[in-house]
Design an enzyme around this catalytic site. Sequence first.
Site, PDB file in Angstrom:
ATOM      1  CB  CYS A 134     -14.364 -23.213  -9.273  1.00 25.60           C
ATOM      2  SG  CYS A 134     -15.148 -24.876  -9.536  1.00 25.60           S
ATOM      3  CB  CYS A 167     -12.498 -26.662  -9.326  1.00 27.47           C
ATOM      4  SG  CYS A 167     -14.281 -26.396 -10.449  1.00 27.47           S
ATOM      5  CG  ASP A 168      -9.842 -24.816  -8.501  1.00 26.68           C
ATOM      6  OD1 ASP A 168      -9.023 -25.896  -8.903  1.00 26.68           O
ATOM      7  OD2 ASP A 168      -9.530 -23.684  -9.091  1.00 26.68           O
TER       8      ASP A 168
END
Length: 315
Positions: free
Chosen positions: A134, A137-138
């Site tokens: 993701c 997200c990261d």
Amino acid sequence: MEKIYDLIIIGGGPGGLSAGIYAGRSRLDTLLIEKERAGGQIVTTEDVENYPGAMKDATGPALVDRMVEQAEGFGVKQVIDTVISVNLDNKIKIIKGQKGEYKCKSIIISSGAKPRPMGISGEKEFAGKGISYCATCDAPFFEGFDVYVIGGGDSAVEEAIYISKFARKVTIVHRRDKLRAAKSIQEKAFKNEKIDFMWDTIVEEIKGEGIVEEMILKNKKTGENVVVRANEEDGTFGIFVFIGYIPQTDLFKDVINMDDRGYIITDENMHTNIDGVFAVGDCRVKSLRQVVTACADGAIAATQAEKYIEDNFEE
Ligand code: NAP
């Protein structure tokens, strides 16, 4: 008296939320069951540039937040629960979750799909320790680091472009010598000075001491191995995997008809082989898995559920 919903929607991605909006607006007593926060895969996307009418720079989470608000506005109830089994044998269908049991007259399955893993040594061990599925997200964790993106489809190339806003350099590792991604997305990547490509290459192993430090790749044409090691100062690098998705349909195996890859088979009105049970979005067999097609599926399924209830339950 026990509660029997008109409709239960399993999964709160764009397909499920659109179904909720249409069902709520039709005054169906509707419950949406979602195992985490609503949104599905689109919340992992930073830039939703092809959803008609989306505001410029619309993010996946913002789009979904608005859909949730709309569904709630039409009276759709939501519960956070993980469905563990379904009984579809009778007219009243029973859904068992970890937290409770729910009954309903009709069901819309909107369980979506999850990222496909590479299935190689070190992948499980380093998930969250350098390997991610993701970008939204990261990617910020890799500010100033080198990143390798695995895959050649729309997801891989789009997310590589996003990650390039943070990373020092992004290398797209693709198993062939041509990308699968849409031409317009490819063009942006080819123009991006921070993005490089490794063609005809697969990942064989990921190694490290508690964090990703080394990746062993193989060139499929020459048979040669290439070893990527973390820069000494950095100590690590990022690996983002976007090699497609797996439908989340295990719960319905042997009950609902599926193709050999586990996608649910529906007709054009989202009916499955079981009366009163519909499927929408990425979990069903279809030619284009997009927010816009998931939303369309949801709208159709909700209106079909309404018709089904009228024909089968109302005196
Ligand atoms: P995808 O289109 O299935 O592409 C998967 C990519 O991963 C392909 O390039 C494939 O290589 C590669 N791959 C598959 N298995 C592999 C393996 N075991 N090892 C190495 N590489 C592997 O998946 P996606 O990019 O996630 O897209 C999924 C769907 O969402 C598509 O329909 C896509 O159009 C849609 N999507 C659309 C947008 C957008 O419109 N903006 C954005 C994201 C996703 P090959 O090319 O050799 O098969």
